[in-house]
Design an enzyme around this catalytic site. Sequence first.
Site, PDB file in Angstrom:
ATOM      1  N   ASP A  32       0.839  -1.123  -0.191  1.00  0.00           N
ATOM      2  CA  ASP A  32      -0.187  -0.164  -0.132  1.00  0.00           C
ATOM      3  C   ASP A  32       0.979   1.200   0.043  1.00  0.00           C
ATOM      4  OD1 ASP A  32      -2.018   2.183   0.764  1.00  0.00           O
ATOM      5  OD2 ASP A  32      -3.277   0.370   1.011  1.00  0.00           O
ATOM      6  N   THR A  36      -4.516   7.125  -0.490  1.00  0.00           N
ATOM      7  CA  THR A  36      -5.499   6.758   0.594  1.00  0.00           C
ATOM      8  C   THR A  36      -5.341   5.821   1.490  1.00  0.00           C
ATOM      9  OG1 THR A  36      -6.455   5.663  -1.217  1.00  0.00           O
ATOM     10  CG2 THR A  36      -6.404   8.687  -1.569  1.00  0.00           C
ATOM     11  N   SER A 123     -15.484  -1.988 -10.693  1.00  0.00           N
ATOM     12  CA  SER A 123     -16.228  -1.336 -10.148  1.00  0.00           C
ATOM     13  C   SER A 123     -17.750  -1.031 -10.918  1.00  0.00           C
ATOM     14  CB  SER A 123     -15.752   0.802 -10.198  1.00  0.00           C
ATOM     15  OG  SER A 123     -17.210   1.289 -10.439  1.00  0.00           O
ATOM     16  N   TYR A 147     -12.214   7.794 -13.539  1.00  0.00           N
ATOM     17  CA  TYR A 147     -11.865   7.002 -12.741  1.00  0.00           C
ATOM     18  C   TYR A 147     -12.978   4.892 -13.152  1.00  0.00           C
ATOM     19  CZ  TYR A 147     -13.660   3.409  -8.808  1.00  0.00           C
ATOM     20  OH  TYR A 147     -13.707   2.404  -7.680  1.00  0.00           O
ATOM     21  N   LYS A 151     -10.466   1.912 -14.070  1.00  0.00           N
ATOM     22  CA  LYS A 151     -11.343   0.554 -13.499  1.00  0.00           C
ATOM     23  C   LYS A 151     -11.414  -0.286 -14.263  1.00  0.00           C
ATOM     24  CE  LYS A 151     -11.160  -0.225  -9.584  1.00  0.00           C
ATOM     25  NZ  LYS A 151      -9.773  -0.950  -9.278  1.00  0.00           N
ATOM     26  N   ARG A 215     -29.535   3.418  -4.608  1.00  0.00           N
ATOM     27  CA  ARG A 215     -28.427   2.489  -4.922  1.00  0.00           C
ATOM     28  C   ARG A 215     -28.706   1.518  -4.297  1.00  0.00           C
ATOM     29  NH1 ARG A 215     -28.076   6.170  -7.732  1.00  0.00           N
ATOM     30  NH2 ARG A 215     -26.207   7.438  -8.900  1.00  0.00           N
ATOM     31  N   ARG A 267     -25.863  15.509 -10.282  1.00  0.00           N
ATOM     32  CA  ARG A 267     -24.826  15.553 -10.685  1.00  0.00           C
ATOM     33  C   ARG A 267     -25.485  14.918 -12.215  1.00  0.00           C
ATOM     34  NH1 ARG A 267     -22.051  13.210  -5.338  1.00  0.00           N
ATOM     35  NH2 ARG A 267     -23.253  11.254  -6.236  1.00  0.00           N
TER      36      ARG A 267
END
Length: 330
Positions: A32, A36, A123, A147, A151, A215, A267
């Site tokens: 790592d 983040t 994702s 992003y 991915k 979601r 958005r």
Amino acid sequence: MKAIVTGGAGFIGSHLIDHLLKENFKEIVVLDNMSTGRPENLGHLDKEAPVKICHVDISDERVKLETYFKNADYIFHLAALADIVPSIENPDTYYKSNVHGTFRVLQAAKKIKGLKKFVYSASSSCYGIPDHYPTKENSEIRPEYPYALTKRMGEELLLHWGKLYKLPVVSLRFFNVYGPRSRTSGTYGAVFGVFLAQKIAGTPFTVVGDGNQTRDFTYVTDIADALWSAAKASISNEVFNVGSGNHYSINHLVDLLGGKKTYIPKRPGEPDCTFADISKIKSLLGWKPQISLEIGVRKMLENIDYWKEAPIWTPESIAEETKSWFNALS
Ligand code: UDP
């Protein structure tokens, strides 16, 4: 058994390590770069736990990944940059971590003798705004921002390496993962961190649009369980959705959390619904989700102190932070 977990000090990675320790792994190597990820995410581990934390950037050319990978049985590749806004502003760092980083991990994995499985964390953002719900794995791929695209590119590399070099690979497409240790600082990100910090501060929840969008919120221990289920199965070269089997509106989430609301603009490029078809993973891997949103939210509220240091977003600060998102996609 030896496992490599890239991104093991991150939110999902740290829960995977808890799971692997329960499965009696004798050696777990965490790679790592702590960009983040946070060492504190593994701070709860027993001092004797067989977990070696290596402060290493998988995309750094100077790092010889092979030396860490020797004799590994399983690779869980979770290291990646997340979040939408910074990916629009700095696509280069996303490309480096999520595409080039994945390429390097795959190249090093090719050299491992007897590797049992390489599991990639993909994702659900690859589906963009899908035509059908629940969304199946064979739905059209439509990434909306860097992003999501990077991915997906990592996933394509993975499947290609699986086919061409006969690496035993599996990709799991995660839907809206939440749970303890989700990121608390930095950029404007996933809804749980935003809402829990607002709850502590007693400020209104910033509901996007009318809050009727839904979601597929999936609890992180179910994700860790899916990662291990994919690793131990004899199936390779497959992609699986991992979701909760349900989808919930933001208004329902607010009801569960309890508090006042304020509304902010919808958005660009965001779907009105995410909802995974999980029949494939259920039937081929025998996995199923265990934690409902009601139970998951209760667990989050029990640990709400974790979000004490998190930024408290307001409609004004969100508008400022998401400017480049609106400019790029509207
Ligand atoms: N959301 C919200 N307020 C916020 C942030 C997010 O109402 O301050 C909503 C957002 O519209 C979406 C859901 O919460 O429906 C999940 O958002 P997140 O950014 O966590 O994930 P994604 O939109 O990528 O699925």
